[in-house]
Design a protein around this motif. Structure first.
Motif, mmCIF file in Angstrom:
data_model
loop_
_atom_site.group_PDB
_atom_site.id
_atom_site.type_symbol
_atom_site.label_atom_id
_atom_site.label_comp_id
_atom_site.label_asym_id
_atom_site.label_seq_id
_atom_site.Cartn_x
_atom_site.Cartn_y
_atom_site.Cartn_z
ATOM 1 N N UNK A 268 0.579 -1.086 -0.427
ATOM 2 C CA UNK A 268 0.039 0.002 -0.194
ATOM 3 C C UNK A 268 1.079 1.450 0.149
ATOM 4 N N UNK A 269 2.417 1.411 0.868
ATOM 5 C CA UNK A 269 3.010 2.321 0.503
ATOM 6 C C UNK A 269 3.024 2.689 -0.138
ATOM 7 N N UNK A 270 3.616 1.722 -1.660
ATOM 8 C CA UNK A 270 3.826 2.317 -3.017
ATOM 9 C C UNK A 270 2.874 2.743 -3.347
ATOM 10 N N UNK A 271 1.302 2.303 -3.406
ATOM 11 C CA UNK A 271 0.705 3.138 -4.084
ATOM 12 C C UNK A 271 0.105 4.226 -4.082
ATOM 13 N N UNK A 282 11.022 10.157 -11.986
ATOM 14 C CA UNK A 282 11.999 10.385 -10.320
ATOM 15 C C UNK A 282 10.779 10.057 -9.765
ATOM 16 N N UNK A 283 9.343 10.617 -9.464
ATOM 17 C CA UNK A 283 8.242 10.018 -8.529
ATOM 18 C C UNK A 283 8.689 8.344 -9.218
ATOM 19 N N UNK A 289 11.622 3.011 -4.822
ATOM 20 C CA UNK A 289 12.531 3.029 -3.259
ATOM 21 C C UNK A 289 11.717 2.002 -2.291
ATOM 22 N N UNK A 290 10.924 2.368 -1.870
ATOM 23 C CA UNK A 290 9.011 1.966 -1.217
ATOM 24 C C UNK A 290 9.461 0.298 -1.246
ATOM 25 N N UNK A 310 12.910 -1.081 -12.957
ATOM 26 C CA UNK A 310 12.932 -1.041 -13.868
ATOM 27 C C UNK A 310 11.350 -1.429 -14.987
ATOM 28 N N UNK A 311 10.716 -2.293 -14.498
ATOM 29 C CA UNK A 311 9.388 -2.803 -15.102
ATOM 30 C C UNK A 311 8.308 -2.297 -15.160
ATOM 31 N N UNK A 312 8.456 -2.163 -13.500
ATOM 32 C CA UNK A 312 7.676 -1.021 -12.937
ATOM 33 C C UNK A 312 7.689 0.529 -13.482
ATOM 34 N N UNK A 313 8.570 0.936 -13.448
ATOM 35 C CA UNK A 313 8.816 2.220 -14.382
ATOM 36 C C UNK A 313 8.366 1.962 -15.294
ATOM 37 N N UNK A 314 8.771 1.412 -16.198
ATOM 38 C CA UNK A 314 8.371 0.708 -17.582
ATOM 39 C C UNK A 314 6.864 1.331 -17.552
ATOM 40 N N UNK A 315 5.784 -0.154 -16.162
ATOM 41 C CA UNK A 315 4.674 0.032 -16.246
ATOM 42 C C UNK A 315 4.022 1.615 -16.127
#
Lengths: 323, 154
Positions: A268-271, A282-283, A289-290, A310-315
């Protein structure tokens, strides 16, 4: 394969009382029985039970019968329209033949593909409690980086379950004594801890009868699966996402991850870190990071930590690009 | 009781067209149609299929009455050793049924739309059938040809 007794359940209420291992699609269980990883003394065939309907619920969601096949669920028009992340996750899993057999309930209960679990000459605390974990210090390229214990570093293999976790699905069950209960997918799986052989909160003889989806989530639906082959392979890392934008900022973000842990992973902290933010790299990095603050590589799977980032950022970049 | 649907057909009924490759649902050589849908017959128990309609490669066609998919595999040389071929052909026939029912795949751009049959779609949808001779280019061509022909005659 060891010999076993076979019984066919005629109705839902008697299934648990037949006191055996439930079999539906059988694509995972029979595979494991051939290898004698699974050695049930009795199989209870539940495929004749009337659990193949997909029906609308009073609160605007859907109830999916436990025996709906992965193919039928992925192709269902309401799933494709309103729960695209689930359709995408299902279609990313297995092969056409397997999806035609595998069921909704059975998919939730898939066993890990850890090679030490599969190889009976090797130690595995999940298969044989107390025998040790061969993967720790062994071949562990496909293993978990979050929520592991010193007893087990296996991952949950399902794509469907990752989407179900994101959608806050609820598992409906019937216990052997005839009583029923509802278990949110969020509370359905267990981390390995000291008892990796216990993977869910289900009791002995408790039958999954349906999986219920809440009303649809607005936003961009994505399921991105990174694997060694383009098709028909388990995830190294997968990311399910539903992201809604408002006025150039992220209004709502739901994220769930496969290939990282003993269960579909959600944080939940990621969301929360993304809500109200502009969709910048950057965000997205702050969210990663979390997610990965406690991530621990095992050697061969160290690459999963940057790969998950990388996968999270790409999505996220893809899901927010139109805003 | 332990007899798989594959072993029941091969060893008990003498229908040896379906092949046992991996016996673990990974290679697709055992593919049969059950009630019109393709499955791995090695990964299911015969006893669980009482009353079901099962179609093996023998049921699709033979030398005297080839199925369009069988003809297309011959025409395009869609095999080398031939071991995976019955599974490839049965799987392809099942796959075309899924496409005509509008099922999407992992290769489908928009899952809300109906399915089309691009070469990428054929490759994705046939990923459950392995060919160790790697006759894949000709297999894809054969399926595309058969698909066109089956549509014309439908």
């Amino acid at each position: 394969m060891r010999p076993f007794e076979y019984a066919r359940a005629g109705n839902v209420s008697e299934a648990g009382a037949l006191a055996g291992r439930f079999i539906a699609g059988g694509t995972n269980l029979l595979d494991l029985m051939k290898l004698e990883v699974e050695t049930p003394e009795k199989l209870v065939d539940i495929t004749r039970l009337p659990l193949r309907e997909i029906e609308e619920t009073a609160d605007g969601g859907l109830r999916i019968g436990a025996l709906v096949t992965n193919s039928d669920l992925a192709a269902e028009p309401r799933i494709r329209r309103d729960y695209e992340v689930l359709s995408r996750a299902l279609l990313a899993g297995a092969s056409g033949q397997l999806r035609n057999k595998a069921t909704t309930g059975g998919n939730l209960l898939q066993r890990t593909r850890c090679s030490y679990f599969y190889e009976t000459s090797q130690p595995c605390n999940k298969r044989e409690p107390g025998s040790g974990c061969g993967a720790i210090g062994g071949f562990n390229r496909i293993h978990a980086i979050l929520g592991t214990s010193d007893k087990c570093i296996a991952t949950h293999p399902s794509d469907m379950a990752v989407a179900m976790r994101l959608l806050d699905a609820v598992v409906e069950t019937q216990k052997a004594d005839g009583s029923s209960r509802e278990i949110p997918v969020a509370e359905f799986y267990r981390l390995p801890g000291e008892t990796p052989q216990i993977e869910t909160v289900l009791d002995q003889g408790e039958l999954i009868t349906a999986v219920r989806l809440p009303k649809p989530l607005q936003g961009e639906h994505r399921y991105r699966k990174v694997r060694d082959r383009a098709s028909y392979a388990f995830a190294l890392v997968s990311v399910a996402a539903v992201v809604r934008m408002d006025g150039g900022r992220i209004a709502d973000a739901r994220l769930a991850f496969g290939g990282l842990a003993h269960m579909p992973w959600r944080d939940a902290a990621v969301e929360q870190a993304l809500v109200g933010q502009e969709p910048t790299m950057a965000n997205f990095d702050k969210a990663a990071d979390i997610l990965l603050a406690e991530a621990k590589g095992q050697g061969e799977n160290d690459f999963k930590i940057p790969l998950a980032r990388r996968t999270l950022k790409a999505v996220l970049a893809d899901a927010t690009k139109g805003a | 009781m332990r007899t798989s649907l594959l072993d029941a057909c091969r060893d008990h009924l003498g229908l040896t067209g379906s092949k046992k490759g991996c016996d673990h649902g990974q290679c697709g050589a055992c593919t049969m149609l059950v009630n019109g849908r393709r499955i791995n017959s090695c990964l299911t128990l015969a006893v669980m299929h009482e009353g079901d309609e099962v179609t093996t490669i023998e049921g699709l066609g033979g030398p005297a009455n080839l199925h369009p998919m069988q003809e297309a595999f011959l025409h395009h040389d869609g095999f080398q050793c031939g071991y995976c071929t019955p599974g490839q052909i049965v799987s392809a026939v099942g796959m075309l049924g899924e496409v005509s029912d509008g099922w999407p795949s992992h290769a489908t751009d928009d899952v809300k739309d109906g399915a089309s049959l691009s070469l990428d779609e054929i490759r994705e949808r046939m990923s459950g059938n392995l060919c160790r001779c790697s006759a894949y280019p000709n297999i894809v061509d054969a399926i595309e040809t058969a698909s066109t022909k089956m549509k014309e005659t439908a």
